[in-house]
Design a protein around this motif. Structure first.
Motif, PDB file in Angstrom:
ATOM      1  N   LYS A 214       0.828  -1.203   0.000  1.00 48.37           N
ATOM      2  CA  LYS A 214       0.000   0.000   0.000  1.00 48.37           C
ATOM      3  C   LYS A 214       0.864   1.255   0.000  1.00 48.37           C
ATOM      4  CE  LYS A 214      -4.003  -0.022   2.153  1.00 48.37           C
ATOM      5  NZ  LYS A 214      -4.928  -0.287   1.045  1.00 48.37           N
ATOM      6  N   LYS A 325      -5.169  -3.233  11.196  1.00 49.77           N
ATOM      7  CA  LYS A 325      -6.374  -3.320  10.365  1.00 49.77           C
ATOM      8  C   LYS A 325      -6.813  -1.936   9.906  1.00 49.77           C
ATOM      9  CE  LYS A 325      -8.093  -7.653  12.340  1.00 49.77           C
ATOM     10  NZ  LYS A 325      -9.143  -8.305  13.172  1.00 49.77           N
ATOM     11  N   THR A 326      -6.671  -0.948  10.781  1.00 50.23           N
ATOM     12  CA  THR A 326      -7.022   0.424  10.401  1.00 50.23           C
ATOM     13  C   THR A 326      -6.132   0.909   9.262  1.00 50.23           C
ATOM     14  OG1 THR A 326      -7.758   0.935  12.649  1.00 50.23           O
ATOM     15  CG2 THR A 326      -7.235   2.807  11.218  1.00 50.23           C
ATOM     16  N   SER A 329      -6.918  -0.814   5.966  1.00 46.69           N
ATOM     17  CA  SER A 329      -8.177  -0.367   5.367  1.00 46.69           C
ATOM     18  C   SER A 329      -8.076   1.004   4.710  1.00 46.69           C
ATOM     19  CB  SER A 329      -9.272  -0.323   6.439  1.00 46.69           C
ATOM     20  OG  SER A 329      -8.995   0.667   7.408  1.00 46.69           O
ATOM     21  N   ASP A 331      -7.628   3.837   2.110  1.00 50.33           N
ATOM     22  CA  ASP A 331      -7.778   3.895   0.661  1.00 50.33           C
ATOM     23  C   ASP A 331      -6.560   4.612   0.073  1.00 50.33           C
ATOM     24  OD1 ASP A 331     -10.157   5.446  -1.631  1.00 50.33           O
ATOM     25  OD2 ASP A 331      -8.592   3.953  -1.941  1.00 50.33           O
TER      26      ASP A 331
END
Length: 654
Positions: A214, A325-326, A329, A331
């Motif tokens: 990411k 997890k935050t 998630s 974008d």
């Protein structure tokens, strides 16, 4: 030379320092933008307002009560680990011996103690429960078990016991005594501490791998956004140059109001440019924030894995999972759907004209590609699909529908010669009203209709019968007649169109093979354009007429099987006969859309064809069994095609 910071000190300095007070976090709180600061620092920043401007990302955030913000459990846990490390290095010094701190591991060793003296040292009351090892033993132990360098974690219920197990239900490390005594963990599912720690390490590493991807993605998004900004700047300059060039070409024949219009257009362009630029910059700023968050999280997690024991990892595992997890998630994909700047289309400038206008390009790729290659002779567009049929042989709603138009309300206006009416239906085909013409000495035969900006209807009343009136009827939307004109000049009026830029009404005279020009305001006859023949500005039984945004006349020269395009003054600009090796056969209705594309009803070939503004073929918009001998055509603002045909119906294509 300054001493090199240990990993623990580096974490403390880089990740656990508040950006406001520059000290270690005190009761850290998380803002909605995911940045953390001391609670008291946020209270000072907020003051009496209900907003806080983040010192890091500069976003204006709504915060009503600082104490209600979510505490940063991960930072608190990290601070606990750091303080625990500091405690073991400084405050829990073994007072029974002279010690030395290993500069990397922080393990207390006794450099001078001999193997023979170590057992005696463990019997001393002050160090009975301490781990006593020589330097050599420490080195050997670390080779077989790296955890020897980590701080031992004792059970919270049994202070003298080390944590060796893990309670799945409570999610905390425990000792073996917790299973045999009365404790909160009795009867719970318990597994080996090392096993669950290994499992958590694998999960964390997998998540870090995802975060790295990411991070790479958000960097690529920043590059894409930068290219968008560069393209937008180039586009802005091109549009600006286009406007200025067009302005210079027409400056000699325009008044001072044109200059004011130029400034208005440039102002609108600048506003659109600034808006889109700010949108992209805001998006880039968000990418910076997300990149910083991802980089910080990756560094923190890597250092956490490096410097924490299994027990320490599992103590904060729940909050660490939430944090990971935050972050996962987030974008991070680039939003490359930003609208381009509106396209500038030059106007045919006259004293009553306009300098130009903006049109936002269509979003879909096919239309966008067609628009970019408008000068191409072989552009490709998808055919239209039949959406709705109104009327037909069975319903007899229409008798002989010919010309069709769209009024300012978006309703469909049909000249129904057979029923001697003009019928108005909405876009769903529901009848709204009829304009009936009574009290005339001769039968009224509506052929075509043009609608003015104030919703007045100009209707051609024509027939080949010698006794017909052959005139233009002007009425309001309720059917009240305002004026009738043209009876002296017109032999068989057919198609009609209005040029709102110069205030002229153009009427096709089928029997006279010409076009009659009338003043819109006074209904005064101006002149005729054309005569019978096959040359330029010669016609053979012309039918319908349309006017594009530049004021050019598009005329269906039906008897010559061609379309003629004339200037607003009636000079022939060019002629086209259809596709190459596939010419028109009895072309009838013509219309233009907002991009000045030309639509032609090819009557005998049962199709409606689309051409660009230069007469180059684009596509068969309507063909096959969906249409039978099309006569009249109109195009709505949203690109739908309205067609009348010989089956006594009106068809809508989208």
């Amino acid at each position: 030379m300054a001493a090199k910071l240990s990993v623990v000190d580096k974490i403390d300095e880089d990740l656990l320092t508040c950006a406001v007070c520059l000290e270690r976090y005190k009761n850290p709180k998380i803002l909605p933008c995911y940045h953390s600061f001391c609670e008291q620092c946020l209270v000072k920043l907020k003051g009496s307002r209900d907003t806080i401007k983040c010192p890091n990302c500069r976003q204006q955030l709504y915060v009503r009560n600082v104490s209600q913000l979510q505490p940063s459990m991960v930072i608190n846990s990290a601070i606990d680990i750091i303080e625990d490390q500091t405690k073991h290095r400084g405050n829990e010094t073994c007072h029974g011996v002279v010690k030395k701190t290993h500069r990397k591991t922080g393990v207390w060793t006794v450099p001078w103690i001999s193997v023979q003296r170590a057992p005696k040292l463990t019997k001393m009351p002050i160090s009975r429960r301490h781990r006593i090892m020589t330097v050599e033993e420490t080195k050997q132990a670390k080779l077989s078990d790296e955890s020897i360098a980590l701080t031992a974690v004792h059970c919270t219920s049994h202070k003298d016991k080390l944590c060796e197990l893990y309670c799945e239900k409570c999610r905390v490390p425990i000792c073996s005594m917790c299973l045999t005594t009365r404790s909160n963990h009795k009867g719970h599912e318990v597994i080996d501490l090392q096993e669950v720690a290994d499992r958590f390490c694998k999960f964390t590493k997998d998540q870090v791998t995802i975060l790295k991807e990411k991070e790479r993605e958000v960097k690529q998004s920043k590059i894409s956004a930068t290219k968008q900004l560069e393209g937008l700047t180039i586009e802005h300059l091109q549009r600006k140059q286009h406007i200025q060039k067009h302005s210079m070409e027409t400056i000699e024949k325009l008044t001072k109001s044109i200059k004011q219009k130029e400034a208005s257009l440039l102002g609108k362009l600048k506003t659109d440019y600034n808006k889109r630029k700010e949108d992209i910059k805001t998006e880039m700023h968000q990418y910076d924030t997300k990149e910083e968050l991802l980089t910080t999280t990756i560094t923190f997690m890597n250092n956490l894995l490096l410097c924490s024991s299994s027990a320490q990892l599992m103590t904060t595992s729940e909050e660490t999972e939430k944090k990971l997890k935050t972050m996962v998630s987030l974008d991070t994909k680039c939003n490359d759907t930003h609208d381009s700047l509106p396209q500038f289309y030059p106007g045919d400038i006259e004293l009553k004209g306009i300098l130009g206008s903006f049109h936002t390009p269509e979003v879909d790729s096919v239309s966008h590609a067609s628009q970019q290659s408008q000068e191409s002779s072989h552009a490709i567009n998808a055919p239209m699909k039949l959406e709705r049929t109104i009327g037909g042989d069975e319903s007899r709603m229409f008798s002989v529908p010919l010309g069709v138009g769209i009024n300012i309300c978006g309703d469909i206006v049909v000249a129904d010669e057979g029923n001697e009416t003009v019928q108005i239906v909405d876009k769903f085909g529901r009848p709204k009203s009829q304009l009936q013409f009574t009290g005339y000495s001769k039968t009224v035969s509506p052929i075509d209709v043009a609608i003015s900006l104030d919703n007045a209807y100009f209707i051609t009343d024509g027939s080949w019968v010698p006794s017909a009136e052959n005139q233009v009827i002007v009425c309001n939307q309720y059917g009240k007649v305002i004026k009738c004109f043209g009876a002296k000049e017109l032999k068989y009026p057919y198609g009609i169109a209005i040029n709102h830029n110069n205030g002229i009404v153009y009427v096709v005279d089928n029997d006279a093979h010409c076009i009659r020009l009338y003043e819109m305001a006074s209904f005064k006859y101006i002149k005729s354009v054309g005569s019978k023949g096959q040359g330029s500005c010669n016609f053979e039984s012309p039918k319908f007429i349309a006017i594009n945004s530049n004021g050019c006349l598009i005329v269906s020269d039906t008897g010559n099987d061609r379309i003629q395009v004339l200037s607003s003054d009636g000079e022939c600009m060019f002629v086209f006969h259809g596709c190459e090796n596939d010419y028109f056969s009895f072309p009838c209705g013509v219309a233009t859309d907002k991009n000045d594309n030309i639509y032609v009803c090819d009557y005998e070939h049962n199709r409606v064809q689309k051409f660009n503004s230069k007469g180059a073929f684009i596509t068969n918009s309507v063909s096959g069994s969906d249409v039978h001998n099309p006569i009249g055509v109109a195009v709505t603002d949203d690109g739908k095609i309205i067609v009348t045909d010989d089956t006594r119906c009106v068809r809508i294509y989208s």
